[in-house]
Design an enzyme around this catalytic site. Structure first.
Site, PDB file in Angstrom:
ATOM      1  N   LYS A  50       0.831  -1.211   0.000  1.00 39.28           N
ATOM      2  CA  LYS A  50       0.000   0.000   0.000  1.00 39.28           C
ATOM      3  C   LYS A  50       0.865   1.260   0.000  1.00 39.28           C
ATOM      4  O   LYS A  50       0.564   2.232  -0.702  1.00 39.28           O
ATOM      5  CB  LYS A  50      -0.932  -0.019   1.214  1.00 39.28           C
ATOM      6  CG  LYS A  50      -1.969  -1.152   1.163  1.00 39.28           C
ATOM      7  CD  LYS A  50      -2.636  -1.400   2.504  1.00 39.28           C
ATOM      8  CE  LYS A  50      -3.549  -2.617   2.450  1.00 39.28           C
ATOM      9  NZ  LYS A  50      -4.096  -2.983   3.765  1.00 39.28           N
ATOM     10  N   GLN A  94      -5.043  -1.599  10.019  1.00 34.30           N
ATOM     11  CA  GLN A  94      -4.638  -2.888   9.453  1.00 34.30           C
ATOM     12  C   GLN A  94      -5.098  -4.007  10.382  1.00 34.30           C
ATOM     13  O   GLN A  94      -4.769  -4.031  11.564  1.00 34.30           O
ATOM     14  CB  GLN A  94      -3.118  -2.929   9.290  1.00 34.30           C
ATOM     15  CG  GLN A  94      -2.602  -4.183   8.607  1.00 34.30           C
ATOM     16  CD  GLN A  94      -3.006  -4.260   7.152  1.00 34.30           C
ATOM     17  OE1 GLN A  94      -2.998  -3.263   6.449  1.00 34.30           O
ATOM     18  NE2 GLN A  94      -3.363  -5.456   6.700  1.00 34.30           N
ATOM     19  N   ASP A 119     -11.491   2.142   4.104  1.00 32.40           N
ATOM     20  CA  ASP A 119     -11.670   0.695   4.084  1.00 32.40           C
ATOM     21  C   ASP A 119     -13.149   0.327   4.093  1.00 32.40           C
ATOM     22  O   ASP A 119     -13.505  -0.833   3.847  1.00 32.40           O
ATOM     23  CB  ASP A 119     -10.980   0.060   5.296  1.00 32.40           C
ATOM     24  CG  ASP A 119      -9.780  -0.788   4.895  1.00 32.40           C
ATOM     25  OD1 ASP A 119      -9.598  -1.026   3.690  1.00 32.40           O
ATOM     26  OD2 ASP A 119      -9.029  -1.209   5.791  1.00 32.40           O
TER      27      ASP A 119
END
Length: 929
Positions: A50, A94, A119
């Site tokens: 990322k 994460q 997300d």
């Protein structure tokens, strides 16, 4: 169906979008934050992918790594900080969270601000997706990538049968919703579905995210189906060095024989997941720019309910329900972390807002001033508020008012308040007039700290030897002696280039420790924000502990302090601190200036004033924004609100918006200082002058009887008298000429009173235009709010488009006397000036000390263009006497004293506080007007 080509297209498109953003908004970059707990290898791998993608596209990515000992509270605290960071537009946590401590993952994902949740895992975004609000939410990246891959096939989703295997919040459940709202008929299956093979066989589109290696067999798949395999599983493989290989949830080799399109594992969905995260981050940055871009305000205005006769100011103020101050801040484009609320109706604004907006163009800058007033005032503040209400609530322009904070002394003395009046007020007026956020109290504390330091230093130098002073000024701490930063600056000023306290000679110690202040030269006085005439002259040091050291001193009103003037002219915290250090408080017996830096107090002053430097945000009755900041005297100081408030407001309104500020007293005083002092230091250039005039004041200038506060007006002011009025327009003409001296268009606002006749108002308008005003209009805003200033607002709009050739009246390099003479002759109409002996002496001293190049701030009566308050109209041929000259070196000007004046007002026989009290029912304040 490889995702590499498509993900490359997406990245290239995003890269171009970021380039375009930077061109349109210089200095801006989309920001992505990745919060990791622990140190899992797989998480590190995904995060590095990322970060690499973000760098390639031009996104500023920040990886925040918490240890595996982090608690839930630690994670939530970090999330709160990232939520408030305006540089972060996308923010992901994460997963999984690799912590030794119990952490509720659902609580963590829901703590992420929905507008930054790229997300798409928060309940708010999931809820919006489930009900079909696809344009108002973030979609989890893997399902979003899957949809892009499906679209890439060219197959229409509408009407197709889709099967999703898996029901996780990250892939399965959002994939179901996404297909459903793209008009597919969707069935969700999972590992417990008994007829799984049968359901798979019906699917035109199959998305598998079950997490079981090769769970779906090739023979189950409908011929020609699109198969998206989101699984990543490891199975034993002795042919691989690692002893294992990666497979998906679908038996790829057999399934590819039946499917028309199928994603491989690895190399299928993964690259698109990363690409979609980048896309959501860029989308979030675009939304941020749309929401907070100057020039695009969406404001809820308050509609006034006008009453006749017009009620008292406090009644009108209380009839208005102000918007929450956080709402006002959001409406004008301030970010949450740039606003510090003080209750519900006022807030401090962080200076970081100015830095964020530094590349934005400024709006149009308007200063409101007036003709020479009566002692009652002619309504500059009311006009300022009325004008911004008209521009904002009625013409829907971005507009800010920037006004001074009133002194509490006159509020309880003779004035009763300074928030405007009638239907043109800053609200709540009691908050505005009393304390506000404590800025004036901070100035009082800072000023008196300097005063205390002066007398304490004189006392200690009188009672101690050089060595004793040195030992106390530079004490040994744990056996080590060290100069402080401010002491090092003093050594440099003295030409002593040493940093070791033990290295100074006796002569150098003597120079360092002895300021040798001449008590007769002390110009720094103590202050109090209360009108108290008995403090105008006092004797200090009468206690036996002061060992006979006493001197005559005085108290001034707080707003006359040089610290207030510094606050108003500083363009940042560092500049304010430097100005504090330069403030001259006295001279030594050798004639050298003694500064606050010499006293060692500069840093402490900055600490006391670190919050006061932030402008205060309030609102008008009609809901337009107002900055209330600083309130320096308009005679011994420049009488204007702060440079910082103006600068922030000019950025917030955008290039087509307006900032309206007010200059104290008449145009000959406040406006001249606004131009020659404030604009000189700020670098800002005004577009329009609004000159407020009244029939009442012009009749006074035409020879009418005296106007006195608290005494009914003589009939000359309540009956039509065109000749008296015409005679008085000489003052109006002169003040218009004064404004035009600086090359700025002038709009005259004729503030109408109920006793004025139509013929009188028309005459003033006519005379103003004949004198060279760009326009002149009648105003009824006191009784009608913004509606009554619409003609004024439109005239200001037109004038702001007219050519402006702004110029200063004088070059600061000219000798002091020449600068004073220019102001006296060109602005006041004097034939010449006369410097009395004390003033002549000060010119010589200040020139010798290096202060001769400072601008001039004339301290003169506001009741006449001359030095004599009884001389009305536009007197000429007089000689202006300069009694004395003083220096505000930190603020940055010299102020000649014309005649006598007091910097500590007194209380009248019947002060305003007789009427001020708490309301027994509401707990509010009664008696302000």
């Amino acid at each position: 169906l490889s995702s590499f080509p498509l993900s490359r297209q997406v990245r290239d498109r995003l890269k171009q979008q970021v380039v375009e953003m930077k061109e349109k908004f210089p200095g801006f970059r989309p920001g992505l934050a990745i919060l990791q707990v622990g140190n899992r290898d797989d998480s590190n791998l995904y995060i590095n992918m990322k970060l690499k993608a973000a760098a390639e596209i031009g996104i500023s990515a920040n990886h925040i790594k918490l240890p595996n000992t982090a608690t839930e509270a630690d994670v939530l605290k970090c999330i709160a900080s990232l939520n408030a960071d305006p540089a972060v537009h996308g923010f992901i946590v994460q997963l999984p969270l690799d912590s030794d401590k119990p952490i509720n993952t659902e609580k963590i994902t829901n703590a992420v601000a929905p507008e930054k949740d790229v997300d798409g895992l928060s309940s708010i975004n999931a809820g919006k997706l489930s009900r079909g609000d696809l344009g108002d939410c973030f979609i989890p990246c893997t399902p979003k990538g899957c949809m892009e891959l499906i679209r890439q096939t060219g197959v229409q989703v509408t009407g197709k049968r889709a099967v999703v295997i898996g029901r996780s919040k990250i892939v399965g459940a959002p994939m179901h919703d996404l297909l459903l709202w793209n008009n597919a008929t969707v069935t969700t299956c999972h590992s417990k579905t008994s007829t799984l093979a049968e359901e798979v066989g019906k699917a035109d589109i199959l998305v598998v995210a079950a997490g079981k290696a090769e769970m779906v067999k090739g023979e189950w798949i409908k011929p020609g189906a699109i198969v998206i395999d989101c699984g990543i599983n490891h199975v034993p493989d002795n042919t691989k060095a690692s002893g294992k290989r990666v497979v998906g949830d679908v038996a790829y080799n057999t399934a590819k024989e039946k499917a028309s399109y199928i994603t491989p594992v690895p190399g299928g969905v993964g690259p698109m997941t990363v690409a979609m995260l980048m896309q959501s981050t860029v989308e979030s940055a675009q939304r941020f720019l749309e929401k907070f871009q100057p020039g695009k305000w969406t404001i809820q205005y308050n509609q006034l309910t006008l009453k006749m006769p017009v009620p008292s100011d406090i009644e009108i103020s209380r009839s208005c329900i102000p918007k929450p101050i956080e709402q006002v801040a959001t409406e004008v484009g301030l970010l949450p972390d740039e606003v510090e609320p003080y209750g519900q109706t006022k807030a401090k604004v962080q200076l970081s807002a100015l830095n964020r907006l530094k590349n934005q163009p400024d709006g149009r800058y308007v200063v409101v001033t007036g003709i020479t007033p009566t002692p009652l005032g002619e309504g500059k503040s009311t006009t300022t508020v009325g004008l911004v209400q008209a521009l904002g609530a009625h013409l829907h322009q971005n507009v800010f008012a920037c006004v001074r904070q009133p002194s509490q002394g006159p509020t309880f003395g003779i004035k009763g308040g300074a928030a405007g009046g009638g239907y043109c007020q800053v609200v709540p007026m009691e908050e505005f007039n009393l304390h506000l956020t404590g800025d004036i109290h901070a100035i009082t504390a800072a000023n008196n700290l300097v005063a205390a330091a002066i007398d304490a230093r004189i006392f200690h130098e009188l009672t101690q030897s050089d060595q004793a002073l040195y030992n106390r000024l530079v004490p040994s701490v744990s056996g080590v002696r060290k100069f402080s930063d401010i002491q090092l600056r003093r050594l440099q000023k003295l030409g002593i280039n040493k940093t070791d306290p033990a290295a100074l000679t006796k002569e150098e110690i003597n120079s360092f420790v002895r300021l040798d202040i001449d008590p007769g030269t002390i110009t720094w006085q103590r202050v109090l924000d209360t009108n108290d005439r008995f403090l105008r002259k006092i004797t200090i040091g009468q206690s036996p502990t002061e060992k006979g050291f006493s001197r005559t001193a005085q108290f001034d009103i707080t707003v006359s302090s040089e610290i207030m003037a510094v606050l108003a002219l500083a363009d940042g915290l560092d500049d304010m601190k430097k100005r504090f250090g330069r403030m001259v408080v006295a001279s030594s017996k050798k004639g050298q200036p003694v500064t606050a830096d010499d006293l060692g107090v500069t840093g402490a002053l900055a600490v006391l004033m670190k919050d006061a430097i932030k402008p205060n945000l309030m609102q008008t009755l009609e809901g337009t924004p107002v900055f209330v900041h600083a309130g320096p005297f308009a005679n011994i100081a420049h009488g204007n609100s702060s440079v910082l408030a103006d600068k922030i407001a000019l950025k917030l309104v955008g290039k087509d918006g307006f900032v309206v500020t007010e200059a104290g007293f008449g145009a000959d005083i406040g406006m001249e200082k606004f131009f020659d002092i404030k604009c000189r230091y700020s670098g800002l250039r005004p577009h329009v002058v609004v000159l407020v005039a009244t029939v009442r004041a012009l009749k006074m200038h035409g020879g009418g009887p005296a106007v006195t506060a608290g005494v009914p007006l003589p009939r000359e002011y309540t009956e039509e008298n065109l000749q008296l009025l015409a005679n008085g327009c000489s003052n109006l003409n002169k003040q218009i000429q004064n404004a035009r001296l600086f090359g700025v268009p002038v709009v005259v606002a004729v503030n109408a009173f109920k006793t004025d006749t139509k013929a009188e108002l028309a005459l003033v308008v006519q005379k103003a235009k004949e004198a060279g005003a760009f326009d002149a209009v009648e105003c009824t805003h006191w009784a009608e709010g913004g509606k009554g200033a619409l003609a004024l607002a439109r005239a200001v709009q037109r004038a702001s488009q007219a050519p402006s050739n702004f110029r200063f009246l004088y070059n600061t390099e000219l000798p002091v006397v020449d600068k004073i003479r220019l102001i006296a002759q060109q602005v006041y109409g004097a034939r010449d000036i006369e410097l009395l002996p004390e003033a002549q002496e000060k010119v010589a001293i200040y020139t010798k000390q290096g202060f001769g190049n400072l601008p001039i701030c004339m301290a003169k009566t506001h009741l006449s263009l001359s030095h004599d308050p009884e001389q009305k109209g536009a007197p000429t041929g007089f000689v202006l006497p300069i009694r004395d000259i003083r220096a505000s070196v930190g603020a940055g000007f010299l102020y000649p004293l014309v005649g006598t004046m007091s910097t500590m007002p007194g209380l009248p026989t019947r002060p305003c506080f007789y009427d001020i009290d708490l309301d027994p029912e509401s707990g509010g304040v009664n008696g302000l007007f």
